[in-house]
Scaffold this motif. Structure first.
Motif, mmCIF file in Angstrom:
data_model
loop_
_atom_site.group_PDB
_atom_site.id
_atom_site.type_symbol
_atom_site.label_atom_id
_atom_site.label_comp_id
_atom_site.label_asym_id
_atom_site.label_seq_id
_atom_site.Cartn_x
_atom_site.Cartn_y
_atom_site.Cartn_z
ATOM 1 N N ASP A 27 -0.740 -6.748 -13.867
ATOM 2 C CA ASP A 27 0.548 -7.423 -13.691
ATOM 3 C C ASP A 27 0.787 -7.771 -12.229
ATOM 4 O OD1 ASP A 27 1.029 -7.220 -16.404
ATOM 5 O OD2 ASP A 27 2.414 -5.514 -16.222
ATOM 6 N N ARG A 28 0.504 -6.837 -11.323
ATOM 7 C CA ARG A 28 0.702 -7.081 -9.887
ATOM 8 C C ARG A 28 -0.241 -8.175 -9.383
ATOM 9 N NH1 ARG A 28 3.882 -3.627 -11.134
ATOM 10 N NH2 ARG A 28 5.080 -2.256 -9.824
ATOM 11 N N LEU A 29 -1.494 -8.142 -9.853
ATOM 12 C CA LEU A 29 -2.444 -9.179 -9.450
ATOM 13 C C LEU A 29 -1.987 -10.552 -9.918
ATOM 14 C CD1 LEU A 29 -5.870 -7.432 -10.176
ATOM 15 C CD2 LEU A 29 -4.859 -7.913 -7.938
ATOM 16 N N GLU A 30 -1.499 -10.616 -11.150
ATOM 17 C CA GLU A 30 -1.079 -11.898 -11.717
ATOM 18 C C GLU A 30 0.129 -12.480 -10.993
ATOM 19 O OE1 GLU A 30 -1.065 -13.727 -16.119
ATOM 20 O OE2 GLU A 30 0.047 -11.842 -15.904
ATOM 21 N N THR A 31 1.082 -11.641 -10.641
ATOM 22 C CA THR A 31 2.298 -12.132 -9.994
ATOM 23 C C THR A 31 2.174 -12.254 -8.476
ATOM 24 O OG1 THR A 31 3.237 -9.909 -9.777
ATOM 25 C CG2 THR A 31 3.762 -11.145 -11.793
ATOM 26 N N GLY A 32 1.123 -11.644 -7.908
ATOM 27 C CA GLY A 32 0.958 -11.688 -6.463
ATOM 28 C C GLY A 32 1.779 -10.650 -5.721
ATOM 29 N N GLU A 33 2.383 -9.713 -6.462
ATOM 30 C CA GLU A 33 3.156 -8.649 -5.820
ATOM 31 C C GLU A 33 2.220 -7.659 -5.133
ATOM 32 O OE1 GLU A 33 6.360 -6.835 -8.281
ATOM 33 O OE2 GLU A 33 5.589 -8.216 -9.804
ATOM 34 N N PRO A 34 2.674 -7.023 -4.060
ATOM 35 C CA PRO A 34 1.869 -5.969 -3.431
ATOM 36 C C PRO A 34 1.599 -4.846 -4.429
ATOM 37 C CG PRO A 34 3.709 -6.565 -2.032
ATOM 38 C CD PRO A 34 3.929 -7.242 -3.354
ATOM 39 N N LEU A 35 0.490 -4.171 -4.242
ATOM 40 C CA LEU A 35 0.082 -3.077 -5.103
ATOM 41 C C LEU A 35 0.187 -1.784 -4.301
ATOM 42 C CD1 LEU A 35 -1.214 -2.154 -7.775
ATOM 43 C CD2 LEU A 35 -3.435 -2.658 -6.758
ATOM 44 N N THR A 36 1.018 -0.856 -4.764
ATOM 45 C CA THR A 36 1.194 0.427 -4.091
ATOM 46 C C THR A 36 0.564 1.523 -4.925
ATOM 47 O OG1 THR A 36 3.234 -0.293 -3.030
ATOM 48 C CG2 THR A 36 2.863 2.075 -3.163
ATOM 49 N N LEU A 37 -0.305 2.295 -4.308
ATOM 50 C CA LEU A 37 -0.942 3.448 -4.933
ATOM 51 C C LEU A 37 -0.407 4.680 -4.233
ATOM 52 C CD1 LEU A 37 -4.548 2.010 -4.761
ATOM 53 C CD2 LEU A 37 -3.045 1.971 -6.743
ATOM 54 N N GLU A 38 0.054 5.660 -5.016
ATOM 55 C CA GLU A 38 0.601 6.836 -4.370
ATOM 56 C C GLU A 38 0.431 8.094 -5.207
ATOM 57 O OE1 GLU A 38 4.671 5.986 -3.473
ATOM 58 O OE2 GLU A 38 5.272 5.900 -5.557
ATOM 59 N N THR A 39 0.280 9.182 -4.508
ATOM 60 C CA THR A 39 0.297 10.517 -5.077
ATOM 61 C C THR A 39 1.376 11.264 -4.317
ATOM 62 O OG1 THR A 39 -1.315 11.386 -3.500
ATOM 63 C CG2 THR A 39 -2.188 10.482 -5.561
ATOM 64 N N ALA A 40 1.566 12.536 -4.624
ATOM 65 C CA ALA A 40 2.562 13.325 -3.903
ATOM 66 C C ALA A 40 2.213 13.437 -2.419
ATOM 67 C CB ALA A 40 2.674 14.714 -4.513
ATOM 68 N N ALA A 41 0.918 13.359 -2.101
ATOM 69 C CA ALA A 41 0.475 13.582 -0.725
ATOM 70 C C ALA A 41 0.113 12.314 0.045
ATOM 71 C CB ALA A 41 -0.733 14.517 -0.727
ATOM 72 N N ASP A 42 -0.071 11.184 -0.638
ATOM 73 C CA ASP A 42 -0.624 10.016 0.038
ATOM 74 C C ASP A 42 -0.108 8.735 -0.604
ATOM 75 O OD1 ASP A 42 -2.168 8.761 1.930
ATOM 76 O OD2 ASP A 42 -4.073 9.165 0.952
ATOM 77 N N SER A 43 -0.114 7.648 0.170
ATOM 78 C CA SER A 43 0.336 6.361 -0.339
ATOM 79 C C SER A 43 -0.284 5.230 0.474
ATOM 80 C CB SER A 43 1.865 6.280 -0.248
ATOM 81 O OG SER A 43 2.312 5.002 -0.624
ATOM 82 N N VAL A 44 -0.593 4.117 -0.206
ATOM 83 C CA VAL A 44 -1.063 2.919 0.476
ATOM 84 C C VAL A 44 -0.582 1.709 -0.321
ATOM 85 C CG1 VAL A 44 -3.305 2.793 -0.688
ATOM 86 C CG2 VAL A 44 -3.043 1.783 1.568
ATOM 87 N N THR A 45 -0.201 0.654 0.387
ATOM 88 C CA THR A 45 0.199 -0.612 -0.234
ATOM 89 C C THR A 45 -0.734 -1.697 0.275
ATOM 90 O OG1 THR A 45 2.506 0.071 -0.395
ATOM 91 C CG2 THR A 45 2.070 -2.290 -0.487
ATOM 92 N N VAL A 46 -1.231 -2.516 -0.640
ATOM 93 C CA VAL A 46 -2.112 -3.622 -0.270
ATOM 94 C C VAL A 46 -1.579 -4.918 -0.862
ATOM 95 C CG1 VAL A 46 -4.219 -2.267 0.023
ATOM 96 C CG2 VAL A 46 -3.660 -3.153 -2.222
ATOM 97 N N ASP A 47 -1.722 -5.985 -0.110
ATOM 98 C CA ASP A 47 -1.425 -7.332 -0.587
ATOM 99 C C ASP A 47 -2.769 -7.965 -0.942
ATOM 100 O OD1 ASP A 47 1.428 -7.586 -0.275
ATOM 101 O OD2 ASP A 47 1.081 -7.506 1.882
#
Length: 92
Positions: A27-47
């Motif tokens: 869904d994020r790839l299709e709409t072009g929205e940034p993709l955020t991956l996160e756990t309790a200890a870490d997080s990263v957002t990619v465009d």
């Protein structure tokens, strides 16, 4: 070239849970929205740009004469300056 891991998580999930994660990514790839991956200890957002290099790999790890472990890897890679073109891929 140096590789730096910005985010990594590995866990055991049901196929249904994996499908849910993949739907969110799709869904994020299709709409072009940034993709955020996160756990309790870490997080990263990619465009993710409009065009990416997409690799699909099925591999087997283990001894040749005994049962091993099968893996399906899906990888997206991109470089700001790269232009992509190529043959089509079908996933069924």
């Amino acid at each position: 070239m140096v590789e730096t891991v910005l985010f990594e998580d590995e866990r055991r999930l049901t196929r249904t849970d994996v499908a849910s994660y993949l739907r969110t990514i799709a869904d994020r790839l299709e709409t072009g929205e940034p993709l955020t991956l996160e756990t309790a200890a870490d997080s990263v957002t990619v465009d993710v740009p409009r065009e990416v290099e997409f690799e699909v790999k099925v591999e087997r790890e283990g001894p040749a004469e005994a049962a091993g472990e099968l893996g399906l890897e899906l990888e997206l890679e991109w470089d700001e300056d790269a232009e992509t073109a190529g043959d089509s891929l079908s996933i069924q």
